[in-house]
Scaffold this motif. Structure first.
Motif, PDB file in Angstrom:
ATOM      1  N   VAL A  99      37.878  21.155  33.333  1.00 22.74           N
ATOM      2  CA  VAL A  99      38.943  20.714  32.302  1.00 22.74           C
ATOM      3  C   VAL A  99      40.323  20.098  32.983  1.00 22.74           C
ATOM      4  N   ASP A 100      40.383  18.794  32.403  1.00 24.16           N
ATOM      5  CA  ASP A 100      41.571  18.510  32.952  1.00 24.16           C
ATOM      6  C   ASP A 100      41.678  18.280  34.489  1.00 24.16           C
ATOM      7  N   THR A 101      40.615  18.218  35.162  1.00 25.69           N
ATOM      8  CA  THR A 101      40.394  17.837  36.847  1.00 25.69           C
ATOM      9  C   THR A 101      40.262  19.164  37.488  1.00 25.69           C
ATOM     10  N   ILE A 102      40.264  20.416  36.718  1.00 25.28           N
ATOM     11  CA  ILE A 102      40.262  21.446  37.364  1.00 25.28           C
ATOM     12  C   ILE A 102      38.917  22.475  36.990  1.00 25.28           C
ATOM     13  N   PRO A 103      37.948  22.739  37.770  1.00 28.97           N
ATOM     14  CA  PRO A 103      36.800  23.756  37.682  1.00 28.97           C
ATOM     15  C   PRO A 103      37.357  25.101  37.078  1.00 28.97           C
ATOM     16  N   GLU A 104      36.742  25.560  36.127  1.00 28.68           N
ATOM     17  CA  GLU A 104      37.238  26.994  35.640  1.00 28.68           C
ATOM     18  C   GLU A 104      35.684  27.787  35.992  1.00 28.68           C
ATOM     19  N   LEU A 105      35.691  28.677  36.805  1.00 30.25           N
ATOM     20  CA  LEU A 105      34.667  29.302  37.310  1.00 30.25           C
ATOM     21  C   LEU A 105      34.655  30.781  37.295  1.00 30.25           C
ATOM     22  N   LEU A 106      35.211  31.217  36.157  1.00 31.04           N
ATOM     23  CA  LEU A 106      35.597  33.036  36.028  1.00 31.04           C
ATOM     24  C   LEU A 106      34.162  33.399  35.546  1.00 31.04           C
ATOM     25  N   PRO A 107      34.170  34.868  35.926  1.00 32.50           N
ATOM     26  CA  PRO A 107      32.836  35.416  35.571  1.00 32.50           C
ATOM     27  C   PRO A 107      32.981  35.892  34.034  1.00 32.50           C
ATOM     28  N   PRO A 108      31.701  36.189  33.333  1.00 28.73           N
ATOM     29  CA  PRO A 108      31.590  35.975  31.920  1.00 28.73           C
ATOM     30  C   PRO A 108      32.594  36.852  31.245  1.00 28.73           C
ATOM     31  N   SER A 109      32.873  37.781  31.827  1.00 34.29           N
ATOM     32  CA  SER A 109      33.698  38.987  30.898  1.00 34.29           C
ATOM     33  C   SER A 109      35.361  38.347  30.935  1.00 34.29           C
ATOM     34  N   LEU A 110      35.678  37.361  31.754  1.00 39.37           N
ATOM     35  CA  LEU A 110      36.970  36.750  31.739  1.00 39.37           C
ATOM     36  C   LEU A 110      36.945  35.378  31.043  1.00 39.37           C
ATOM     37  N   ARG A 111      35.830  34.779  30.539  1.00 42.49           N
ATOM     38  CA  ARG A 111      35.880  33.348  30.130  1.00 42.49           C
ATOM     39  C   ARG A 111      36.392  33.537  28.577  1.00 42.49           C
ATOM     40  N   ASP A 112      36.845  32.219  28.224  1.00 39.75           N
ATOM     41  CA  ASP A 112      37.126  31.838  26.800  1.00 39.75           C
ATOM     42  C   ASP A 112      36.032  31.283  26.201  1.00 39.75           C
ATOM     43  N   TRP A 113      35.002  32.227  25.694  1.00 43.66           N
ATOM     44  CA  TRP A 113      33.841  31.638  25.531  1.00 43.66           C
ATOM     45  C   TRP A 113      33.838  30.704  24.208  1.00 43.66           C
ATOM     46  N   GLN A 114      34.607  30.951  23.405  1.00 41.04           N
ATOM     47  CA  GLN A 114      34.774  29.883  22.231  1.00 41.04           C
ATOM     48  C   GLN A 114      35.236  28.631  22.668  1.00 41.04           C
ATOM     49  N   ASN A 152      41.622  44.467  32.521  1.00 43.27           N
ATOM     50  CA  ASN A 152      42.787  44.432  31.879  1.00 43.27           C
ATOM     51  C   ASN A 152      43.717  43.662  32.774  1.00 43.27           C
ATOM     52  N   HIS A 153      44.049  44.133  33.833  1.00 44.11           N
ATOM     53  CA  HIS A 153      44.876  43.202  34.856  1.00 44.11           C
ATOM     54  C   HIS A 153      44.707  41.887  34.921  1.00 44.11           C
ATOM     55  N   LYS A 154      43.420  41.544  34.919  1.00 43.72           N
ATOM     56  CA  LYS A 154      43.294  40.125  35.249  1.00 43.72           C
ATOM     57  C   LYS A 154      43.406  39.313  33.734  1.00 43.72           C
ATOM     58  N   THR A 155      42.923  39.959  32.702  1.00 41.79           N
ATOM     59  CA  THR A 155      43.414  39.032  31.447  1.00 41.79           C
ATOM     60  C   THR A 155      44.729  39.017  31.188  1.00 41.79           C
ATOM     61  N   SER A 156      45.447  39.837  32.025  1.00 44.93           N
ATOM     62  CA  SER A 156      46.861  39.832  31.569  1.00 44.93           C
ATOM     63  C   SER A 156      47.542  38.685  32.457  1.00 44.93           C
TER      64      SER A 156
END
Length: 423
Positions: A99-114, A152-156
């Motif tokens: 997205v906008d030149t940056i790959p977003e490679l987070l694990p499933p529980s941290l992704r904004d799936w919508q 919880n810390h990561k999503t923060s």
């Protein structure tokens, strides 16, 4: 994203290589001092780029191979930047957006799936065959996105700006980072700390470094300007986005959104890992160390620059934890050693002090308390070396010494082995 980054990335859950799908690009010549050409540069406008030679997987064989195209001129990776697209794992079809030149490679529980599904349907689907769109939807249909320990810390951190009222002023320092014309001491400490790290990274021109927890990316940028192939990763894209504005499009190092406990890189691609004032934010630090070990070449090394053991009790740290939910943990040498215990290729953790040696000091040693008080660093600097051969040799020597000490008094050989093992 430059095409050369594709040669380093891998699925964070399986380690499989990626194929670039549905990408758009722009001509943005890279003016940096290094620039390794990418081996898998896509031809403009193709639906599916080239796969890694000799690598395949179930998803690749079933869906990607039918649409794969031959690689373009590798030198085009210095002239072109990937604006958006999908990185698709060849084994499972798990995909991640650029997205906008940056790959977003987070694990499933941290992704904004919508937002990721919207990205697939609205941005990528019109560019690729319909059968591939269906396959990509199915590939993530049953993914386990349940929460994990420490999320919880990561999503923060990921949603940090949601708790900030004056966002412009909050992020403004990143546009000049590490400098701040209104404050001297903190920027000076940052610059001094970075300079202190360099000798222990033992870098040479063209070496590749992972900057873990890169934040605004100034450390990644400075490493790049020194001729190092630098890759910065941060769990939140808030900070790298600000860093991109500071650097401009023509002179950016590789930047990735990802989780240090789930690094999205191939094994053995980095000469060193730098974690600059960031490791204390990671919830599962032993897991991150295991991922660093995998990503490092052999030999390789890790340098941590971190606050002291009382960090989490400082007033500022307590306020950050209470206000933003971000983890703040202090660490000493024993803590760092605990994070790497059981990793067979790592030697013992070491703490580095840079101090003057006074004329009336004992010529053998200086007490640890005095080293702390005198040290120029002002942080806790820790060094971990990956060297499988040396580690095996040290353990062998230790076994010999232990066996001898159990059967006879310490002799000259025992004392010699003791000195070897302490180095």
């Amino acid at each position: 994203m430059r095409y050369s980054l594709l040669d380093l990335l891998a699925s964070p859950d399986t380690g499989a290589p990626f194929v670039l799908v549905g990408a758009t690009e722009a001509e943005v010549p890279f003016i940096g001092p290094y620039g390794k050409p990418g081996s898998r540069v896509s031809r403009p406008g193709v639906a599916v780029g080239p796969a890694l030679e000799g690598e395949s997987g179930a998803f690749y064989t079933s869906f990607l191979a039918r649409h794969e195209t031959a690689p373009d001129d590798p030198e085009r990776s210095r002239q072109t930047i990937v604006i958006d697209g999908l990185l698709v794992a060849t084994d499972t079809g798990m995909w991640y957006p650029i997205v906008d030149t940056i790959p977003e490679l987070l694990p499933p529980s941290l992704r904004d799936w919508q937002s990721h599904h919207d990205f697939l349907d609205q941005v990528i689907a019109p560019r690729i065959p319909a059968e591939l769109v269906v396959a990509l939807r199915q590939a993530v249909a049953g993914v386990d996105a349940s929460g994990r320990r420490g999320d919880n810390h990561k999503t923060s951190e990921i949603g940090l700006l949601d708790k900030v009222e004056d966002k412009a002023n909050f992020l403004a320092p990143g546009l000049l980072s590490p400098f701040n014309p209104n404050i001297y001491n903190h920027p000076a400490d940052l610059i001094r700390g970075f300079g202190n790290c360099l000798p222990f990274l033992q870098l040479q021109h063209g070496h590749r470094v992972l900057d873990s927890g890169c934040g605004y990316g100034w450390t990644t940028e400075w490493l790049m300007n020194l001729g190092i192939d630098a890759v910065g990763i941060d769990i939140s894209r808030v900070y790298p986005d600000v860093g991109r504005r500071r650097m401009g499009p023509n002179n950016q190092p590789h930047l990735v959104v990802g989780d240090s406990e789930n690094l999205p890189f191939r094994a053995g691609v980095f000469d060193a890992v730098l974690c600059f004032d960031a490791f204390h934010h990671i919830p599962d630090r032993p897991a991150a160390m295991r991922r660093y070990e995998r990503a490092l070449k052999d030999p390789g090394r890790i340098v941590l620059l971190e606050p002291g053991g009382q960090h989490e009790t400082d007033e500022v740290s307590v306020n950050v934890m209470d206000t933003y939910g971000i983890m703040e943990v202090g660490m000493e040498l024993a803590d760092v050693q605990g994070y790497i215990d059981g990793i067979e290729t790592f030697g013992p953790a070491r703490q580095i002090f840079l101090t003057p040696h006074l004329s009336d000091d004992p010529r053998t040693s200086v007490p640890i308390s005095e080293l702390r008080d005198r040290s120029y660093i002002g942080w806790g600097m820790f060094l971990i070396e990956k060297d499988a051969a040396a580690t095996v040799q040290a353990r062998s020597l230790a076994s010999v010494a232990q066996a001898q000490s159990a059967t006879q008094p310490t002799n000259g050989l025992g004392r010699l082995l003791g000195r070897v093992l302490k180095r």
